[in-house]
Scaffold this motif. Structure first.
Motif, PDB file in Angstrom:
ATOM      1  N   MET A   1      -6.947  -2.540  21.146  1.00 36.25           N
ATOM      2  CA  MET A   1      -6.425  -1.525  20.714  1.00 36.25           C
ATOM      3  C   MET A   1      -5.564  -1.876  19.487  1.00 36.25           C
ATOM      4  N   LYS A   2      -5.049  -3.175  19.328  1.00 33.28           N
ATOM      5  CA  LYS A   2      -4.347  -3.435  18.193  1.00 33.28           C
ATOM      6  C   LYS A   2      -5.430  -3.561  16.866  1.00 33.28           C
ATOM      7  N   ASN A   3      -6.499  -3.933  17.120  1.00 35.66           N
ATOM      8  CA  ASN A   3      -7.488  -3.995  15.948  1.00 35.66           C
ATOM      9  C   ASN A   3      -7.761  -2.782  15.446  1.00 35.66           C
ATOM     10  N   LYS A   4      -7.672  -1.525  16.492  1.00 34.64           N
ATOM     11  CA  LYS A   4      -7.916  -0.048  15.653  1.00 34.64           C
ATOM     12  C   LYS A   4      -6.828   0.301  14.944  1.00 34.64           C
ATOM     13  N   SER A   5      -5.400  -0.062  15.580  1.00 34.24           N
ATOM     14  CA  SER A   5      -4.308   0.495  14.821  1.00 34.24           C
ATOM     15  C   SER A   5      -4.252  -0.342  13.550  1.00 34.24           C
ATOM     16  N   THR A   6      -4.595  -1.550  13.317  1.00 34.97           N
ATOM     17  CA  THR A   6      -4.570  -2.274  12.276  1.00 34.97           C
ATOM     18  C   THR A   6      -5.410  -1.601  11.262  1.00 34.97           C
ATOM     19  N   LEU A   7      -6.663  -1.441  11.819  1.00 36.18           N
ATOM     20  CA  LEU A   7      -7.807  -0.874  10.901  1.00 36.18           C
ATOM     21  C   LEU A   7      -7.240   0.593  10.478  1.00 36.18           C
ATOM     22  N   PHE A   8      -6.786   1.394  11.026  1.00 32.96           N
ATOM     23  CA  PHE A   8      -6.027   2.794  10.807  1.00 32.96           C
ATOM     24  C   PHE A   8      -5.118   2.606   9.858  1.00 32.96           C
ATOM     25  N   LEU A   9      -4.065   1.719   9.900  1.00 35.30           N
ATOM     26  CA  LEU A   9      -3.218   1.385   8.873  1.00 35.30           C
ATOM     27  C   LEU A   9      -3.537   1.071   7.743  1.00 35.30           C
ATOM     28  N   VAL A  10      -4.450   0.134   7.718  1.00 29.96           N
ATOM     29  CA  VAL A  10      -5.155  -0.645   6.479  1.00 29.96           C
ATOM     30  C   VAL A  10      -6.259   0.708   5.774  1.00 29.96           C
ATOM     31  N   GLN A  11      -6.757   1.300   6.447  1.00 27.93           N
ATOM     32  CA  GLN A  11      -7.626   2.446   5.688  1.00 27.93           C
ATOM     33  C   GLN A  11      -6.369   3.236   4.953  1.00 27.93           C
ATOM     34  N   ALA A  12      -5.555   3.923   5.885  1.00 34.05           N
ATOM     35  CA  ALA A  12      -4.555   4.913   5.391  1.00 34.05           C
ATOM     36  C   ALA A  12      -3.835   4.293   4.205  1.00 34.05           C
ATOM     37  N   ALA A  13      -3.410   3.032   4.222  1.00 34.67           N
ATOM     38  CA  ALA A  13      -2.628   2.436   3.021  1.00 34.67           C
ATOM     39  C   ALA A  13      -3.573   2.162   1.815  1.00 34.67           C
ATOM     40  N   LEU A  14      -4.858   1.921   1.908  1.00 30.48           N
ATOM     41  CA  LEU A  14      -5.731   1.894   0.988  1.00 30.48           C
ATOM     42  C   LEU A  14      -6.083   3.273   0.127  1.00 30.48           C
ATOM     43  N   ILE A  15      -6.090   4.187   1.042  1.00 30.06           N
ATOM     44  CA  ILE A  15      -6.429   5.466   0.457  1.00 30.06           C
ATOM     45  C   ILE A  15      -5.402   5.972  -0.065  1.00 30.06           C
ATOM     46  N   ALA A  16      -4.129   5.858   0.360  1.00 25.73           N
ATOM     47  CA  ALA A  16      -3.052   6.183  -0.507  1.00 25.73           C
ATOM     48  C   ALA A  16      -2.766   5.621  -1.869  1.00 25.73           C
ATOM     49  N   ALA A  17      -3.224   4.188  -1.789  1.00 20.96           N
ATOM     50  CA  ALA A  17      -3.005   3.302  -3.081  1.00 20.96           C
ATOM     51  C   ALA A  17      -4.254   3.882  -4.029  1.00 20.96           C
ATOM     52  N   VAL A  18      -5.214   4.243  -3.518  1.00 17.65           N
ATOM     53  CA  VAL A  18      -6.231   4.605  -4.565  1.00 17.65           C
ATOM     54  C   VAL A  18      -5.995   6.089  -5.052  1.00 17.65           C
ATOM     55  N   TYR A  19      -5.268   6.960  -4.114  1.00 24.64           N
ATOM     56  CA  TYR A  19      -4.696   8.254  -4.654  1.00 24.64           C
ATOM     57  C   TYR A  19      -3.884   8.064  -5.768  1.00 24.64           C
ATOM     58  N   VAL A  20      -2.775   7.189  -5.322  1.00 24.72           N
ATOM     59  CA  VAL A  20      -2.110   7.060  -6.604  1.00 24.72           C
ATOM     60  C   VAL A  20      -2.339   6.526  -7.809  1.00 24.72           C
ATOM     61  N   VAL A  21      -3.227   5.547  -7.863  1.00 23.99           N
ATOM     62  CA  VAL A  21      -3.631   4.826  -8.940  1.00 23.99           C
ATOM     63  C   VAL A  21      -4.633   6.020  -9.787  1.00 23.99           C
ATOM     64  N   LEU A  22      -5.396   6.658  -9.221  1.00 24.40           N
ATOM     65  CA  LEU A  22      -6.226   7.694  -9.796  1.00 24.40           C
ATOM     66  C   LEU A  22      -5.302   8.708 -10.270  1.00 24.40           C
ATOM     67  N   THR A  23      -4.387   9.249  -9.673  1.00 19.27           N
ATOM     68  CA  THR A  23      -3.626  10.273 -10.186  1.00 19.27           C
ATOM     69  C   THR A  23      -2.604   9.802 -11.279  1.00 19.27           C
ATOM     70  N   LEU A  24      -2.358   8.537 -11.388  1.00 20.09           N
ATOM     71  CA  LEU A  24      -1.551   7.888 -12.655  1.00 20.09           C
ATOM     72  C   LEU A  24      -2.354   7.674 -13.821  1.00 20.09           C
ATOM     73  N   VAL A  25      -3.701   7.122 -13.476  1.00 21.37           N
ATOM     74  CA  VAL A  25      -4.496   6.938 -14.475  1.00 21.37           C
ATOM     75  C   VAL A  25      -4.891   7.891 -15.169  1.00 21.37           C
ATOM     76  N   PHE A  26      -5.213   9.033 -14.731  1.00 23.53           N
ATOM     77  CA  PHE A  26      -5.671  10.089 -15.146  1.00 23.53           C
ATOM     78  C   PHE A  26      -4.467  11.266 -15.244  1.00 23.53           C
ATOM     79  N   ALA A  27      -3.272  11.033 -15.523  1.00 21.89           N
ATOM     80  CA  ALA A  27      -1.943  11.634 -15.644  1.00 21.89           C
ATOM     81  C   ALA A  27      -2.194  12.981 -16.358  1.00 21.89           C
ATOM     82  N   PRO A  28      -2.770  12.810 -17.619  1.00 25.79           N
ATOM     83  CA  PRO A  28      -2.894  14.000 -18.479  1.00 25.79           C
ATOM     84  C   PRO A  28      -3.545  15.071 -17.701  1.00 25.79           C
TER      85      PRO A  28
END
Length: 166
Positions: free
Chosen positions: A1-28
């Motif tokens: 169960m811990k492995n699934k929780s860790t995977l979920f957290l890592v996926q969520a964090a990675l998606i959040a980070a990519v979303y932020v970077v793409l939004t700011l890089v293409f800010a205009p």
């Protein structure tokens, strides 16, 4: 169960980070009444994993904060992305072509009210629904579907066995 929780957290964090970077890089192109937020292509990810729901929500909050958005936009713009993500997840067992529809609709309906009442944009709300909706069609409907098609080949490797594409 811990492995699934860790995977979920890592996926969520990675998606959040990519979303932020793409939004700011293409800010205009990411802010305003006529916008094509490239990061919104990621809103198809709940089709593959539920971790995308909090990832997109947090990513949108952070992108709006870092992009200088007002509190109303930070709240309701992020809620639009959250609503889109939740309903994309709910549609995961239907046709893949429906995946971009919830974020397109949620943003086209909510964001124009933020633009009008938060930023004082003096354009008719129906017109802003069309312009915001058109930007969402480009980012979610076109770029998102390209991303969905590309990721479908690697869905089990990237997202585990729960991902299925029809």
């Amino acid at each position: 169960m811990k492995n699934k929780s860790t995977l979920f957290l890592v996926q969520a964090a990675l998606i959040a980070a990519v979303y932020v970077v793409l939004t700011l890089v293409f800010a205009p192109f990411s802010y305003g009444e006529i916008q094509v937020r490239i990061s919104e292509a990621l809103t198809i990810l709940p089709y593959f994993t539920p971790a995308a729901i909090p990832g997109l929500f947090v990513g949108c909050i952070l992108a709006n904060l870092l992009g200088g958005a007002i509190p109303l936009d930070i709240a309701f713009g992020s809620i639009a992305t959250l609503i889109g993500a939740v309903f994309t997840y709910k549609l995961r067992n239907s046709s893949k072509w429906l995946a971009p529809v919830p974020p397109i609709v949620a943003n086209a309906v909510l964001v124009p009210f933020v633009l009008r009442y938060g930023y004082g944009t003096n354009l008719p709300i129906p017109l802003m629904m069309l312009t915001v909706g058109a930007g969402e069609v480009v980012s979610c409907g076109i770029f998102g579907m390209v991303l969905l098609t590309a990721l479908s080949k690697y869905k089990n490797t990237l997202f585990g066995r729960q991902a299925s594409v029809k």
